[in-house]
Design a protein around this motif. Structure first.
Motif, PDB file in Angstrom:
ATOM      1  N   LYS A  41       1.027  -1.382  -0.081  1.00 14.00           N
ATOM      2  CA  LYS A  41       0.033  -0.046   0.033  1.00 14.00           C
ATOM      3  C   LYS A  41       0.842   1.205   0.024  1.00 14.00           C
ATOM      4  CE  LYS A  41      -4.059  -2.185   2.133  1.00 14.00           C
ATOM      5  NZ  LYS A  41      -5.069  -1.877   3.183  1.00 14.00           N
ATOM      6  N   CYS A  42       2.047   1.277   0.691  1.00 16.79           N
ATOM      7  CA  CYS A  42       2.705   2.447   1.038  1.00 16.79           C
ATOM      8  C   CYS A  42       3.649   2.656  -0.486  1.00 16.79           C
ATOM      9  CB  CYS A  42       3.568   2.373   1.938  1.00 16.79           C
ATOM     10  SG  CYS A  42       2.820   2.710   3.574  1.00 16.79           S
ATOM     11  N   ARG A  43       4.081   1.288  -0.940  1.00 15.29           N
ATOM     12  CA  ARG A  43       4.684   1.823  -2.350  1.00 15.29           C
ATOM     13  C   ARG A  43       3.696   2.245  -3.398  1.00 15.29           C
ATOM     14  NH1 ARG A  43       9.441  -0.765  -2.857  1.00 15.29           N
ATOM     15  NH2 ARG A  43       9.890  -2.519  -1.421  1.00 15.29           N
ATOM     16  N   SER A  44       2.450   1.988  -3.477  1.00 16.68           N
ATOM     17  CA  SER A  44       1.474   2.885  -4.165  1.00 16.68           C
ATOM     18  C   SER A  44       1.447   4.275  -3.859  1.00 16.68           C
ATOM     19  CB  SER A  44       0.429   1.746  -4.202  1.00 16.68           C
ATOM     20  OG  SER A  44      -0.793   2.678  -5.053  1.00 16.68           O
ATOM     21  N   CYS A  46       3.537   6.039  -2.270  1.00 12.05           N
ATOM     22  CA  CYS A  46       4.537   7.007  -2.405  1.00 12.05           C
ATOM     23  C   CYS A  46       5.325   6.678  -3.666  1.00 12.05           C
ATOM     24  CB  CYS A  46       5.436   6.391  -1.390  1.00 12.05           C
ATOM     25  SG  CYS A  46       5.211   6.906   0.389  1.00 12.05           S
ATOM     26  N   SER A  47       4.544   6.289  -4.682  1.00 12.32           N
ATOM     27  CA  SER A  47       5.080   6.105  -5.954  1.00 12.32           C
ATOM     28  C   SER A  47       5.663   7.035  -6.644  1.00 12.32           C
ATOM     29  CB  SER A  47       4.038   5.114  -7.128  1.00 12.32           C
ATOM     30  OG  SER A  47       2.990   5.939  -7.115  1.00 12.32           O
ATOM     31  N   LEU A  48       5.263   8.304  -6.474  1.00 12.32           N
ATOM     32  CA  LEU A  48       5.479   9.833  -7.103  1.00 12.32           C
ATOM     33  C   LEU A  48       6.594  10.591  -6.362  1.00 12.32           C
ATOM     34  CD1 LEU A  48       2.163  10.763  -8.797  1.00 12.32           C
ATOM     35  CD2 LEU A  48       4.233   9.222  -9.593  1.00 12.32           C
ATOM     36  N   LYS A  49       6.884   9.908  -5.155  1.00 17.11           N
ATOM     37  CA  LYS A  49       7.789  10.663  -4.095  1.00 17.11           C
ATOM     38  C   LYS A  49       8.987   9.910  -4.072  1.00 17.11           C
ATOM     39  CE  LYS A  49       3.879  12.740  -2.031  1.00 17.11           C
ATOM     40  NZ  LYS A  49       3.317  13.076  -0.718  1.00 17.11           N
ATOM     41  N   LYS A  50      10.158  10.591  -3.306  1.00 18.16           N
ATOM     42  CA  LYS A  50      11.165  10.083  -3.171  1.00 18.16           C
ATOM     43  C   LYS A  50      11.058   8.981  -1.909  1.00 18.16           C
ATOM     44  CE  LYS A  50      14.439  13.843  -4.100  1.00 18.16           C
ATOM     45  NZ  LYS A  50      15.136  14.897  -3.541  1.00 18.16           N
ATOM     46  N   ALA A  51      11.365   7.793  -2.143  1.00 11.91           N
ATOM     47  CA  ALA A  51      10.849   6.711  -1.528  1.00 11.91           C
ATOM     48  C   ALA A  51      11.274   6.712   0.193  1.00 11.91           C
ATOM     49  CB  ALA A  51      11.300   5.437  -2.300  1.00 11.91           C
ATOM     50  N   GLY A  52      12.455   7.036   0.338  1.00 12.71           N
ATOM     51  CA  GLY A  52      12.929   7.172   1.882  1.00 12.71           C
ATOM     52  C   GLY A  52      11.974   7.495   2.757  1.00 12.71           C
ATOM     53  N   ARG A  53      11.871   8.704   2.812  1.00 16.11           N
ATOM     54  CA  ARG A  53      11.188   9.504   3.940  1.00 16.11           C
ATOM     55  C   ARG A  53       9.799   9.082   3.966  1.00 16.11           C
ATOM     56  NH1 ARG A  53      10.038  15.855   5.246  1.00 16.11           N
ATOM     57  NH2 ARG A  53       9.468  15.418   7.479  1.00 16.11           N
ATOM     58  N   CYS A  54       9.073   9.281   2.692  1.00 20.12           N
ATOM     59  CA  CYS A  54       7.517   8.970   2.427  1.00 20.12           C
ATOM     60  C   CYS A  54       7.361   7.466   2.745  1.00 20.12           C
ATOM     61  CB  CYS A  54       7.315   9.008   1.094  1.00 20.12           C
ATOM     62  SG  CYS A  54       5.391   8.857   0.434  1.00 20.12           S
ATOM     63  N   MET A  55       8.188   6.443   2.241  1.00 21.03           N
ATOM     64  CA  MET A  55       7.949   4.961   2.788  1.00 21.03           C
ATOM     65  C   MET A  55       7.976   4.789   4.311  1.00 21.03           C
ATOM     66  SD  MET A  55       6.929   2.806   0.399  1.00 21.03           S
ATOM     67  CE  MET A  55       7.580   1.312   0.984  1.00 21.03           C
ATOM     68  N   GLY A  56       8.795   5.457   4.764  1.00 16.59           N
ATOM     69  CA  GLY A  56       9.166   5.343   6.576  1.00 16.59           C
ATOM     70  C   GLY A  56       7.997   5.887   7.242  1.00 16.59           C
ATOM     71  N   VAL A  69      -4.482   2.878   4.345  1.00 19.13           N
ATOM     72  CA  VAL A  69      -3.807   3.910   3.602  1.00 19.13           C
ATOM     73  C   VAL A  69      -4.585   4.233   2.497  1.00 19.13           C
ATOM     74  CG1 VAL A  69      -1.559   3.976   2.221  1.00 19.13           C
ATOM     75  CG2 VAL A  69      -1.385   2.814   4.246  1.00 19.13           C
ATOM     76  N   PRO A  70      -4.557   5.404   1.957  1.00 11.99           N
ATOM     77  CA  PRO A  70      -5.114   5.918   0.766  1.00 11.99           C
ATOM     78  C   PRO A  70      -4.779   5.293  -0.245  1.00 11.99           C
ATOM     79  CG  PRO A  70      -4.663   7.724   2.098  1.00 11.99           C
ATOM     80  CD  PRO A  70      -3.939   6.567   2.751  1.00 11.99           C
ATOM     81  N   SER A  71      -5.705   5.051  -1.478  1.00  8.17           N
ATOM     82  CA  SER A  71      -5.273   4.038  -2.209  1.00  8.17           C
ATOM     83  C   SER A  71      -4.168   4.292  -3.615  1.00  8.17           C
ATOM     84  CB  SER A  71      -6.509   3.687  -3.002  1.00  8.17           C
ATOM     85  OG  SER A  71      -7.378   4.765  -3.561  1.00  8.17           O
TER      86      SER A  71
END
Length: 97
Positions: A41-44, A46-56, A69-71
């Motif tokens: 869900k978080c990969r989806s 955060c798919s348009l953002k820098k992965a590190g901070r967004c994913m955490g 998590v929003p879709s």
């Protein structure tokens, strides 16, 4: 004609069994959401953002909000009130991406 109602009944039973299994897995974990659920869900999200901070941040919020998590990257946070309402204690800004 009777084949259609029997097939429909089987489909409903399979869906109910799958839902029951999900509830059982969540109960066995003490309500905790498996990392694989939040990861996807978080990969989806955060798919348009820098992965590190967004994913955490997303993974933390997902865990605290029982996997909600929003879709997608542009989805409204209103899909998940817990996710939407989580704030940073210092600034009171939204904590979840």
């Amino acid at each position: 004609m009777k084949a259609i109602p029997v097939a429909l009944l089987l489909l409903v039973l399979v869906a109910a069994a799958a839902s029951f299994q999900d509830l059982t897995v969540a109960a066995d974990n003490g309500g905790a959401v498996p990392d694989g659920v939040c990861d996807g869900k978080c990969r989806s999200r955060c798919s348009l953002k820098k992965a590190g901070r967004c994913m955490g941040l997303c993974m933390m919020c997902c865990g605290k909000c029982q996997g909600c998590v929003p879709s997608g990257p542009y989805a409204s946070k209103d899909e998940c009130p817990c996710y939407r309402d989580m704030k940073s204690p210092k600034t009171q800004r939204p904590k979840c991406p």
